[in-house]
Design a protein around this motif. Structure first.
Motif, PDB file in Angstrom:
ATOM      1  N   THR A   1      -4.525   0.058  -0.695  1.00  0.00           N
ATOM      2  CA  THR A   1      -4.704   1.044   0.369  1.00  0.00           C
ATOM      3  C   THR A   1      -4.690   0.386   1.744  1.00  0.00           C
ATOM      4  O   THR A   1      -4.551   1.060   2.756  1.00  0.00           O
ATOM      5  N   LEU A   2      -4.840  -0.945   1.745  1.00  0.00           N
ATOM      6  CA  LEU A   2      -4.892  -1.747   2.972  1.00  0.00           C
ATOM      7  C   LEU A   2      -6.087  -1.387   3.845  1.00  0.00           C
ATOM      8  O   LEU A   2      -6.098  -1.668   5.045  1.00  0.00           O
ATOM      9  N   GLN A   3      -7.109  -0.814   3.218  1.00  0.00           N
ATOM     10  CA  GLN A   3      -8.310  -0.435   3.951  1.00  0.00           C
ATOM     11  C   GLN A   3      -9.511  -1.291   3.586  1.00  0.00           C
ATOM     12  O   GLN A   3     -10.503  -1.305   4.323  1.00  0.00           O
TER      13      GLN A   3
ATOM     14  N   GLU B   1      -4.512  -1.357  11.128  1.00  0.00           N
ATOM     15  CA  GLU B   1      -4.104  -0.818   9.835  1.00  0.00           C
ATOM     16  C   GLU B   1      -2.655  -0.364   9.890  1.00  0.00           C
ATOM     17  O   GLU B   1      -1.918  -0.474   8.908  1.00  0.00           O
ATOM     18  N   GLU B   2      -2.225   0.141  11.052  1.00  0.00           N
ATOM     19  CA  GLU B   2      -0.845   0.582  11.208  1.00  0.00           C
ATOM     20  C   GLU B   2       0.133  -0.569  10.985  1.00  0.00           C
ATOM     21  O   GLU B   2       1.157  -0.417  10.300  1.00  0.00           O
TER      22      GLU B   2
ATOM     23  N   ARG C   1      -0.513  -3.311   9.284  1.00  0.00           N
ATOM     24  CA  ARG C   1      -0.594  -3.678   7.866  1.00  0.00           C
ATOM     25  C   ARG C   1       0.284  -2.757   7.029  1.00  0.00           C
ATOM     26  O   ARG C   1       0.990  -3.216   6.113  1.00  0.00           O
ATOM     27  N   GLN C   2       0.251  -1.473   7.326  1.00  0.00           N
ATOM     28  CA  GLN C   2       1.068  -0.519   6.581  1.00  0.00           C
ATOM     29  C   GLN C   2       2.563  -0.787   6.799  1.00  0.00           C
ATOM     30  O   GLN C   2       3.360  -0.751   5.864  1.00  0.00           O
ATOM     31  N   GLU C   3       2.936  -1.083   8.033  1.00  0.00           N
ATOM     32  CA  GLU C   3       4.342  -1.350   8.363  1.00  0.00           C
ATOM     33  C   GLU C   3       4.851  -2.566   7.602  1.00  0.00           C
ATOM     34  O   GLU C   3       5.913  -2.528   6.960  1.00  0.00           O
TER      35      GLU C   3
ATOM     36  N   GLY D   1       2.044  -4.403  -1.995  1.00  0.00           N
ATOM     37  CA  GLY D   1       1.975  -3.760  -0.693  1.00  0.00           C
ATOM     38  C   GLY D   1       1.200  -4.515   0.361  1.00  0.00           C
ATOM     39  O   GLY D   1       0.846  -3.932   1.398  1.00  0.00           O
TER      40      GLY D   1
ATOM     41  N   GLY E   1       3.429  -3.997   4.976  1.00  0.00           N
ATOM     42  CA  GLY E   1       3.283  -3.800   3.534  1.00  0.00           C
ATOM     43  C   GLY E   1       4.439  -3.025   2.941  1.00  0.00           C
ATOM     44  O   GLY E   1       4.943  -3.350   1.866  1.00  0.00           O
ATOM     45  N   THR E   2       4.885  -1.973   3.655  1.00  0.00           N
ATOM     46  CA  THR E   2       6.022  -1.179   3.193  1.00  0.00           C
ATOM     47  C   THR E   2       7.290  -2.028   3.148  1.00  0.00           C
ATOM     48  O   THR E   2       8.052  -1.980   2.176  1.00  0.00           O
TER      49      THR E   2
ATOM     50  N   SER F   1      -6.350  -6.533   1.414  1.00  0.00           N
ATOM     51  CA  SER F   1      -5.532  -5.895   2.454  1.00  0.00           C
ATOM     52  C   SER F   1      -4.573  -6.852   3.156  1.00  0.00           C
ATOM     53  O   SER F   1      -3.657  -6.403   3.847  1.00  0.00           O
TER      54      SER F   1
END
Length: 360
Positions: A181-183, A324-325, A327-329, A280, A331-332, A258
């Protein structure tokens, strides 16, 4: 086709053992190979990673002084080769004895050497020792006895002068539908507690992180090779650093984290990078010789940091911890990068190589 692997061991929890379990099992289960593996002094021992039931495991017992050890090694290998009659023999041993085999063993099989480490492996900051440089010169000479010397990265070619070099990276050792979840405020590192893995550098990096991010923790999973890291962490008064033994379910540990970090001084490939990416995780790694730079695209699926630059590593890690943004970028993008290393793609390259050699 009959394929024989020769290696020092398959019962450990290292990257070579993990890769061999994936390749050997895939070749046997999906491509119909008859696969045998010879390791040393492992009769009756259980492997850390699982192998297909179709893969046959053999042990050669060696001991004694260097002369007796080498004699028993060559005798044991020769006996097994005559018994198994392989079409291809792949040597997964970066030690000098592995390079002697084509000249010393009687067989019609084609020989391959799989190099899993940089010549700079074990460099303790004073340059590569003369003894190791001399051994590498011998390996270059003896390497001519192999039909192919297979490296893990394009950059690793810079260390070799042989004409029969080929690059086949490691396959992703597991596939999972679970993603982080990267949280969770956890940073993870995976690899043996050795000088080469750079955990002493990581602890220095964490001294710059912990005061600013006291609610984050650093979890390090790896085989214990020396224990001064514990004392070093205590001396640095680090509260949120935790050391763990190798985990068979390491993908679960990635998913619970994360960010993945690789502080190595050198790598043969850096398989843990693609493992983390497949779950991820964004990655921060030193651009050490010779694997990470072939995998990570800086600023796209992770950060590549000048080798040994502690301050920059800490700054990049803080960027990811703060966003977190981001990390999401990363990770994707990393999940897409990891797809290039799926076993069906990588083992296909091995199959094509084996078949091309046997047809000659």
């Amino acid at each position: 086709m009959k394929l024989l692997y020769i290696t020092n061991g398959i019962t450990g929890a290292g990257g070579l053992e993990r890769v061999l379990s994936v390749k050997a099992s895939w070749l046997a289960d999906h491509l119909g190979y008859e696969v045998d593996i010879i390791s040393l002094n492992e009769e009756g021992k259980n492997s850390f990673f699982s192998f297909s039931e179709k893969v046959r495991l053999h042990s050669v017992e060696v001991s004694g002084n260097p002369v007796r050890y080498l004699s028993r090694y060559l005798e044991g290998i020769q006996k097994k080769v005559l018994e198994l009659q392989p079409d291809i023999i792949s040597v997964c041993d970066d030690a000098l004895k592995g390079f002697l085999l084509p000249a010393m063993i009687r067989t019609r099989a084609k020989w391959i050497h799989e190099s899993h480490a940089s010549v700079q492996l074990g460099d303790r900051g004073e340059g590569v020792p003369f003894q190791k440089k001399f051994q590498h010169v011998l390996k270059q000479y003896l390497g001519r006895g192999f039909a192919r010397v297979v490296l893990l990265s394009e950059r690793n070619k810079n260390e070799w002068t042989l004409p029969q070099l080929e690059v086949i990276p490691n396959p992703l050792p597991f596939q999972t539908d679970k993603l982080s979840t990267l949280q969770n405020k956890r940073v993870i590192a995976v690899g043996s507690y050795s000088f080469n893995k750079g955990y002493d550098l990581l602890l220095q990096i964490w001294t710059k992180i912990e005061p600013e991010f006291p609610d984050w923790e650093l979890n390090i999973y790896g085989k214990l090779t020396h224990d001064n890291l514990f004392a070093k962490a205590e001396k640095l008064n680090l509260k949120n650093v935790h050391f763990f033994a190798p985990a068979p379910d390491i993908q679960e540990k990635y998913v619970d984290s994360s960010i993945f970090v690789l502080p190595s001084r050198s790598e043969g490939f850096g398989m843990v990078i693609i493992e983390a990416m497949s779950c991820g995780l964004p990655v921060v790694s030193f651009d050490c010789p010779h694997g990470p730079g072939d995998i990570i695209t800086d600023g796209h699926d992770g950060f590549l940091v000048e080798n040994g630059h502690i301050e920059m590593f800490a700054a990049r890690l803080q960027e990811l911890m703060s966003s977190e943004e981001l990390r999401q970028e990363f990770g994707t993008a990393g999940r897409e990068t990891a797809k290039k290393y799926m076993p069906e793609k990588i083992v296909k390259q091995w199959d094509e190589l084996f078949r091309s050699l046997v047809s000659k």
